[in-house]
Design a protein around this motif. Structure first.
Motif, mmCIF file in Angstrom:
data_model
loop_
_atom_site.group_PDB
_atom_site.id
_atom_site.type_symbol
_atom_site.label_atom_id
_atom_site.label_comp_id
_atom_site.label_asym_id
_atom_site.label_seq_id
_atom_site.Cartn_x
_atom_site.Cartn_y
_atom_site.Cartn_z
ATOM 1 N N LYS A 247 -2.047 1.098 -7.804
ATOM 2 C CA LYS A 247 -0.836 0.281 -7.877
ATOM 3 C C LYS A 247 -1.050 -0.940 -8.755
ATOM 4 N N LYS A 248 -2.208 -1.587 -8.588
ATOM 5 C CA LYS A 248 -2.511 -2.773 -9.397
ATOM 6 C C LYS A 248 -2.855 -2.390 -10.838
ATOM 7 N N LEU A 249 -3.414 -1.190 -11.032
ATOM 8 C CA LEU A 249 -3.795 -0.748 -12.381
ATOM 9 C C LEU A 249 -2.576 -0.373 -13.201
ATOM 10 N N PHE A 250 -1.667 0.410 -12.636
ATOM 11 C CA PHE A 250 -0.495 0.892 -13.366
ATOM 12 C C PHE A 250 0.740 0.022 -13.178
ATOM 13 N N GLY A 251 0.697 -0.893 -12.222
ATOM 14 C CA GLY A 251 1.840 -1.769 -11.983
ATOM 15 C C GLY A 251 2.897 -1.171 -11.086
ATOM 16 N N LYS A 252 2.837 0.123 -10.812
ATOM 17 C CA LYS A 252 3.793 0.785 -9.925
ATOM 18 C C LYS A 252 3.201 2.105 -9.451
ATOM 19 N N PHE A 253 3.844 2.656 -8.432
ATOM 20 C CA PHE A 253 3.423 3.950 -7.917
ATOM 21 C C PHE A 253 4.068 5.070 -8.732
ATOM 22 N N HIS A 254 3.312 6.156 -8.883
ATOM 23 C CA HIS A 254 3.833 7.378 -9.474
ATOM 24 C C HIS A 254 3.733 8.495 -8.439
ATOM 25 N N HIS A 255 4.302 9.644 -8.769
ATOM 26 C CA HIS A 255 4.377 10.754 -7.821
ATOM 27 C C HIS A 255 3.004 11.132 -7.279
ATOM 28 N N PHE A 256 2.018 11.241 -8.152
ATOM 29 C CA PHE A 256 0.707 11.731 -7.737
ATOM 30 C C PHE A 256 -0.309 10.625 -7.501
ATOM 31 N N THR A 257 0.059 9.359 -7.735
ATOM 32 C CA THR A 257 -0.893 8.269 -7.485
ATOM 33 C C THR A 257 -0.695 7.630 -6.117
ATOM 34 N N VAL A 258 0.321 8.075 -5.382
ATOM 35 C CA VAL A 258 0.581 7.447 -4.088
ATOM 36 C C VAL A 258 -0.190 8.136 -2.957
ATOM 37 N N VAL A 259 -0.340 9.470 -3.012
ATOM 38 C CA VAL A 259 -1.063 10.192 -1.953
ATOM 39 C C VAL A 259 -2.064 11.183 -2.535
ATOM 40 N N PHE A 260 -1.633 12.006 -3.495
ATOM 41 C CA PHE A 260 -2.452 13.130 -3.952
ATOM 42 C C PHE A 260 -3.779 12.682 -4.571
ATOM 43 N N LEU A 261 -3.727 11.894 -5.646
ATOM 44 C CA LEU A 261 -4.967 11.477 -6.313
ATOM 45 C C LEU A 261 -5.858 10.612 -5.422
ATOM 46 N N PRO A 262 -5.317 9.640 -4.664
ATOM 47 C CA PRO A 262 -6.192 8.905 -3.745
ATOM 48 C C PRO A 262 -6.905 9.808 -2.738
ATOM 49 N N ALA A 263 -6.204 10.825 -2.211
ATOM 50 C CA ALA A 263 -6.845 11.739 -1.257
ATOM 51 C C ALA A 263 -7.914 12.589 -1.927
ATOM 52 N N VAL A 264 -7.641 13.042 -3.160
ATOM 53 C CA VAL A 264 -8.627 13.862 -3.891
ATOM 54 C C VAL A 264 -9.893 13.056 -4.167
ATOM 55 N N LEU A 265 -9.726 11.832 -4.648
ATOM 56 C CA LEU A 265 -10.890 11.003 -4.977
ATOM 57 C C LEU A 265 -11.615 10.516 -3.729
ATOM 58 N N ALA A 266 -10.876 10.288 -2.641
ATOM 59 C CA ALA A 266 -11.502 9.773 -1.427
ATOM 60 C C ALA A 266 -12.422 10.792 -0.779
ATOM 61 N N ILE A 267 -12.119 12.079 -0.908
ATOM 62 C CA ILE A 267 -12.938 13.101 -0.260
ATOM 63 C C ILE A 267 -14.262 13.309 -0.976
ATOM 64 N N PHE A 268 -14.374 12.893 -2.253
ATOM 65 C CA PHE A 268 -15.607 13.111 -3.000
ATOM 66 C C PHE A 268 -16.783 12.338 -2.404
ATOM 67 N N ILE A 269 -16.535 11.140 -1.895
ATOM 68 C CA ILE A 269 -17.631 10.279 -1.437
ATOM 69 C C ILE A 269 -18.302 10.826 -0.179
ATOM 70 N N PRO A 270 -17.553 11.152 0.885
ATOM 71 C CA PRO A 270 -18.234 11.687 2.083
ATOM 72 C C PRO A 270 -18.375 13.202 2.088
ATOM 73 N N LEU A 271 -18.045 13.876 0.987
ATOM 74 C CA LEU A 271 -17.984 15.336 0.990
ATOM 75 C C LEU A 271 -19.336 15.992 1.255
ATOM 76 N N TYR A 272 -20.422 15.358 0.800
ATOM 77 C CA TYR A 272 -21.737 15.982 0.934
ATOM 78 C C TYR A 272 -22.234 16.002 2.375
ATOM 79 N N GLN A 273 -21.513 15.335 3.280
ATOM 80 C CA GLN A 273 -21.864 15.412 4.691
ATOM 81 C C GLN A 273 -21.412 16.732 5.316
#
Length: 404
Positions: free
Chosen positions: A99-125
């Motif tokens: 939101k701070k990077l693009f100045g507004k929310f887009h369709h895939f930056t509100v839930v989809f991309l954050p969820a995809v990127l968030a799972i990468f960090i704890p995924l190896y567990q």
């Protein structure tokens, strides 16, 4: 709350004017403080969800549940708690950053991309086999959601005969691929029933026998009935377990009424489907063996197609999508064995992350078409924050829709 669906309100326009504290953390303008509150709720929800899975695993594996098995299971589910409790706050932080990077929310930056990127960090567990199983389940749910979207848009019509014919064709292909892959690949099987491997002649000379008898010890009828009873009981247990949870308090007050409701056609149809599917497969397979005096992978085509008739007893879209997933899994196994699909850990991690993001995105943005199990699971894990996000989108969409 279901999201009001309208072709006139685009997602980008719906999210225009939203700030991160309007969407992710309305109780505080500070992003980090807001994520701490989300992390607390998700940790409590994750502990409850993992504990229920832990108890179910111990119940179904009571025979081998020694001390070492219990300790290993407890470690695995502690890792699950860590993964689940980290996902939502990490996704929220990434969403605030977008939101701070693009100045507004887009369709895939509100839930989809954050969820995809968030799972990468704890995924190896998550272990490799469990990651594969979760990927297959998520693929099933995403496919079901996509089909329901097509049905709602009027682009696809699935009647009971169409679903049954589709299942019969998919069953024939999946059973054939499973038999072909038995000798060249290993790993988990997503479908509830795995056909036996091609039987080789005991003398090793040729594929014919002097007597018209199969290779299993008991008679064909006993062999088919034995497996059918086992899968019938399993299907009945699964079909009755869900309604039994909601009627548990009535068991001691009015057991007769509970038993009558549990034995309704809706609850026993899954068991009838499982039992009849296995019985038909074994019956056709034995009949082909006795007719041709040999066993072959091609028998699975006919046996799988005829066994698909059992789908008429339980014409469920989720079961149909599970068969699609089983076929895709067998194709992937074949591709890996022949070197067509690269053996890249990163590729399968990306697939798992994308499927997870798509499932969470569909639940938040358009939850009315998601599978009820997905809604219950994510609601319990997220501690109700998913309902709040969905309600925020729904309220905004209703406001824009009625303005027109």
């Amino acid at each position: 709350m279901a999201v009001v669906h309208s072709k006139f309100v685009s997602m980008d326009k719906l999210l225009a004017g939203f700030d991160c504290n309007d969407f992710y953390h309305p109780w505080t303008p500070n992003c980090l403080v807001g994520m701490l509150g989300i992390a607390k709720s998700c940790t409590i929800g994750s502990v409850r969800f993992a504990a229920s899975l832990f108890m179910l695993q111990l119940i179904f594996n009571a025979r081998k549940a020694d001390r070492k098995y219990v300790q290993n299971s407890a470690k695995n589910y502690m890792r699950m708690v860590l993964v689940l409790s980290c996902m939502a706050p990490l996704a929220g932080i990434i969403g605030c950053f977008f939101k701070k990077l693009f100045g507004k929310f887009h369709h895939f930056t509100v839930v989809f991309l954050p969820a995809v990127l968030a799972i990468f960090i704890p995924l190896y567990q998550i272990g490799l086999k469990k990651r594969e199983l979760y990927s297959l389940a998520f693929f099933t749910f995403v496919m079901e959601y996509s089909v329901r979207c097509l049905i709602r848009a009027g682009k696809l019509e699935l009647t009971k005969p169409k679903k049954c014919i589709s299942f019969m064709i998919l069953s024939a292909a999946a059973m054939y691929l499973m038999r072909c892959n038995r000798e060249v690949t290993r790993g988990i099987t997503y479908w509830f029933f795995s056909p036996p491997a091609v039987q080789k002649p005991k003398d090793g000379n040729d594929n014919t026998k002097t007597k018209r008898e199969c290779y299993h010890e008991e008679s064909c009828w006993k062999h088919a009935a034995k497996d059918a009873r086992k899968y019938l009981a399993f299907g009945l247990a699964v079909g009755m377990l869900r309604p039994l949870q909601s009627m548990f308090r009535k068991v001691f007050r009015s057991p007769a009424d509970v038993f009558k409701q549990l034995c309704s056609l809706k609850n026993v149809s899954l068991g009838v489907f499982f039992g009849s599917y296995v019985a038909l497969y074994h019956a056709v397979s034995c009949l082909l063996f006795r007719y041709r005096l040999c066993d072959s992978e091609s028998h699975a085509l006919v046996a799988g197609f005829v066994a698909g008739v059992a789908f008429w007893f339980h014409p469920n879209l989720t079961i149909l999508m599970m068969m699609v997933t089983a076929g895709v899994q067998e194709l992937m196994k074949r591709g890996l064995a022949q070197g067509i699909v690269p053996r890249s850990k990163l590729l399968f991690i990306v697939i798992f992350a994308v499927l997870t993001g798509a499932l969470i995105h569909s639940h938040i943005v358009d939850g009315e078409l998601c599978h009820p199990f997905v809604r219950r699971m994510l609601n319990e894990i997220a501690g109700g924050h998913d309902v709040r996000l969905s309600s925020t989108i729904c309220s905004r969409q209703q406001e824009l829709y009625f303005k027109r």
